[in-house]
Motif scaffolding. Structure first.
Motif, mmCIF file in Angstrom:
data_model
loop_
_atom_site.group_PDB
_atom_site.id
_atom_site.type_symbol
_atom_site.label_atom_id
_atom_site.label_comp_id
_atom_site.label_asym_id
_atom_site.label_seq_id
_atom_site.Cartn_x
_atom_site.Cartn_y
_atom_site.Cartn_z
ATOM 1 N N ALA A 56 6.956 10.032 -7.376
ATOM 2 C CA ALA A 56 6.556 10.313 -8.782
ATOM 3 C C ALA A 56 6.531 11.652 -8.831
ATOM 4 C CB ALA A 56 5.200 9.785 -9.060
ATOM 5 N N ARG A 101 1.955 19.536 -5.583
ATOM 6 C CA ARG A 101 1.577 17.964 -5.518
ATOM 7 C C ARG A 101 2.702 17.409 -4.564
ATOM 8 N NH1 ARG A 101 -2.154 16.440 -8.777
ATOM 9 N NH2 ARG A 101 -1.813 14.483 -8.917
ATOM 10 N N THR A 127 10.024 14.005 -10.652
ATOM 11 C CA THR A 127 9.743 14.798 -11.658
ATOM 12 C C THR A 127 10.075 16.369 -11.582
ATOM 13 O OG1 THR A 127 8.081 13.412 -12.377
ATOM 14 C CG2 THR A 127 8.028 15.541 -13.470
ATOM 15 N N ASN A 147 4.859 5.121 -5.369
ATOM 16 C CA ASN A 147 5.013 5.206 -6.924
ATOM 17 C C ASN A 147 4.081 6.172 -7.786
ATOM 18 O OD1 ASN A 147 6.469 2.868 -8.623
ATOM 19 N ND2 ASN A 147 6.193 2.242 -6.438
ATOM 20 N N HIS A 148 2.955 6.163 -7.099
ATOM 21 C CA HIS A 148 1.688 7.077 -7.460
ATOM 22 C C HIS A 148 2.051 8.511 -7.320
ATOM 23 C CE1 HIS A 148 -2.904 7.702 -7.540
ATOM 24 N NE2 HIS A 148 -2.107 8.461 -8.520
ATOM 25 N N LYS A 149 2.509 8.931 -6.067
ATOM 26 C CA LYS A 149 2.503 10.189 -5.655
ATOM 27 C C LYS A 149 3.707 10.582 -4.812
ATOM 28 C CE LYS A 149 -2.101 11.045 -5.499
ATOM 29 N NZ LYS A 149 -3.667 11.064 -4.652
ATOM 30 N N ARG A 152 1.041 -1.264 -0.072
ATOM 31 C CA ARG A 152 0.140 -0.205 0.074
ATOM 32 C C ARG A 152 0.888 1.138 -0.073
ATOM 33 N NH1 ARG A 152 -3.758 2.689 3.465
ATOM 34 N NH2 ARG A 152 -2.670 2.564 5.391
ATOM 35 N N TRP A 153 1.903 1.232 0.643
ATOM 36 C CA TRP A 153 2.941 2.335 0.918
ATOM 37 C C TRP A 153 3.820 2.572 -0.479
ATOM 38 C CZ3 TRP A 153 1.811 6.807 3.038
ATOM 39 C CH2 TRP A 153 1.088 6.745 4.439
ATOM 40 N N MET A 154 4.254 1.451 -0.868
ATOM 41 C CA MET A 154 4.869 1.247 -2.271
ATOM 42 C C MET A 154 4.181 1.924 -3.052
ATOM 43 S SD MET A 154 6.850 -2.083 -1.100
ATOM 44 C CE MET A 154 8.346 -1.951 -2.145
ATOM 45 N N LEU A 155 2.820 1.468 -3.107
ATOM 46 C CA LEU A 155 1.920 2.007 -4.377
ATOM 47 C C LEU A 155 1.738 3.663 -4.069
ATOM 48 C CD1 LEU A 155 -0.523 -0.714 -4.421
ATOM 49 C CD2 LEU A 155 0.616 -0.045 -6.371
ATOM 50 N N PHE A 156 1.688 4.012 -2.936
ATOM 51 C CA PHE A 156 1.641 5.524 -2.717
ATOM 52 C C PHE A 156 2.726 6.163 -3.254
ATOM 53 C CE2 PHE A 156 2.054 9.316 -0.039
ATOM 54 C CZ PHE A 156 0.762 9.967 -0.425
ATOM 55 N N ILE A 196 1.633 14.058 3.701
ATOM 56 C CA ILE A 196 0.910 12.726 4.123
ATOM 57 C C ILE A 196 1.947 11.748 4.921
ATOM 58 C CG2 ILE A 196 -0.221 10.794 3.322
ATOM 59 C CD1 ILE A 196 -1.697 12.536 1.489
ATOM 60 N N ASN A 198 -0.236 2.857 -11.823
ATOM 61 C CA ASN A 198 -0.159 3.889 -10.716
ATOM 62 C C ASN A 198 0.781 4.865 -10.651
ATOM 63 O OD1 ASN A 198 -1.493 2.966 -7.997
ATOM 64 N ND2 ASN A 198 -1.158 0.990 -9.099
ATOM 65 N N MET A 203 3.689 21.346 -9.778
ATOM 66 C CA MET A 203 4.030 20.239 -9.188
ATOM 67 C C MET A 203 4.528 20.357 -7.961
ATOM 68 S SD MET A 203 4.107 17.750 -11.478
ATOM 69 C CE MET A 203 5.159 16.662 -10.643
ATOM 70 N N GLN A 244 -5.871 1.663 -1.611
ATOM 71 C CA GLN A 244 -5.134 1.312 -2.785
ATOM 72 C C GLN A 244 -5.847 0.287 -3.785
ATOM 73 O OE1 GLN A 244 -2.538 3.006 -4.352
ATOM 74 N NE2 GLN A 244 -2.238 4.335 -2.396
#
Lengths: 213, 213
Positions: A105, A132, A109, A100-102, A94-98, A139, B100, A129, B66
């Motif tokens: 990411a 974001r 950039t 990657n997503h935000k 769950r945290w690794m997806l967050f 968080i 993601n 950016m 997620q």
């Protein structure tokens, strides 16, 4: 021996390189000339990674991409820094997806455009950016206000994923987390204090580049 | 029965809602008033999801966030649309991470700003985000030029993840994948042809909103 295609400015590669150091897994870096377009090249896209990204790992004839997949694989192989049960596995992912997503990411950039892009960044894009980046960093900073590590009060691959870019010098992104996000700063120092920690610029090949803009 | 906190404009929620339909898993929607700020509220952040995102699933007293974690969980529970072995599990996760990180992430932001944001979007920011959408969409369009589905020539949770936003009407994002990305369009039609397919606006609660800008 595992080969990691990487370059010193890539925090996504650093996540995996640092994990292999912490896990005492022998590995060999292969320099990717990202800054001169190697990953946008047809040879890279068709032959190595259609997603066009770094890092890429070669292991026993298998080619693996996505740092999260590599971190999970390394945790499985070594029994280190992974989940203790199925629910915790979900929580780490769950945290690794967050990340990657935000979290990674947006920051990656923002920093790239701020310091390493081909032309001076557009102020409207940078402002967008930055908002974001601040939302995602806010968080994680709040999450770390009541805990030492992201999940389960010990270092895990979730920390190793999220920490990929926070060790780069503040001049590359234009702000210092010591001031803006003190809980992320304190967490970073806990990771830096691990026995086998190394700076991204020492651990991976390539030349340092002074911020351009 | 599983509860999914969702709203009809959320492609990330749709991924999970559609998966539950395809898997014949009974579920109940709980409307989230995202458009009026419910997920930015302290009650949502502290009580439901500190990451501030939709969807959220309630299942047997457990709260899961997620969409990728939910899709993996549903595949495990039903034995449907998941991986056949460990290597394929890595391969599915690899594409879900790319989704993601880039495919859904950039498109969802672009479409939101284009149609549903609080103020008219900045043209420089839209141009920047559009180039990021096109880069990610180009990679998936090319991948689908030689295959019917993302992995293993059958519908999997990787497809269900990546397809979350492609069923929304073209006027919401300002371009039509039928013209810009024909392989993604053809893949979408293969998913639409599945027996239990439903449109996001029929499957999830909330009112349709005409594009604002």
């Amino acid at each position: 021996m595992k080969k990691l295609h990487c370059f010193c400015q890539s925090g996504n590669a650093y996540k995996v390189a640092l994990a292999m150091e912490f896990m005492n897994v022998p590995w060999q870096p292969v320099f990717v000339d990202f800054m001169n377009g190697q990953t946008r090249d047809t040879a890279w896209r068709d032959g190595v990674n259609p997603m066009g990204e770094v890092p890429v790992m070669e292991d026993n004839g298998r080619v693996i991409t996505q740092s999260t997949v590599m971190l999970r694989m390394l945790a499985r192989e070594t029994g280190l820094f992974g989940a203790r049960d199925g629910d915790e596995d979900d929580e780490l992912l769950r945290w690794m997806l967050f990340d990657n997503h935000k979290f990674t990411a947006n920051f990656a950039t923002y920093r790239f455009m701020k310091s390493f892009g081909p032309s001076a960044p557009d102020p409207a894009v940078m402002k967008f950016m930055r908002s974001r980046v601040d939302a995602a960093y806010g968080i994680v900073n709040k999450h770390l206000s009541t805990r030492a590590f992201m999940v389960g009060e010990r270092l895990t691959i979730a920390d190793l994923s999220l920490c990929g870019y926070v060790f780069y010098p503040p001049e590359e992104c234009g702000f210092d987390i010591r001031e803006t996000h003190p809980n992320i700063f304190a967490w970073r120092e806990r990771i830096r204090a691990q026995p086998r920690w190394q700076d991204p610029y020492d651990l991976m090949p390539g030349e340092r580049i002074a911020p351009k803009w």
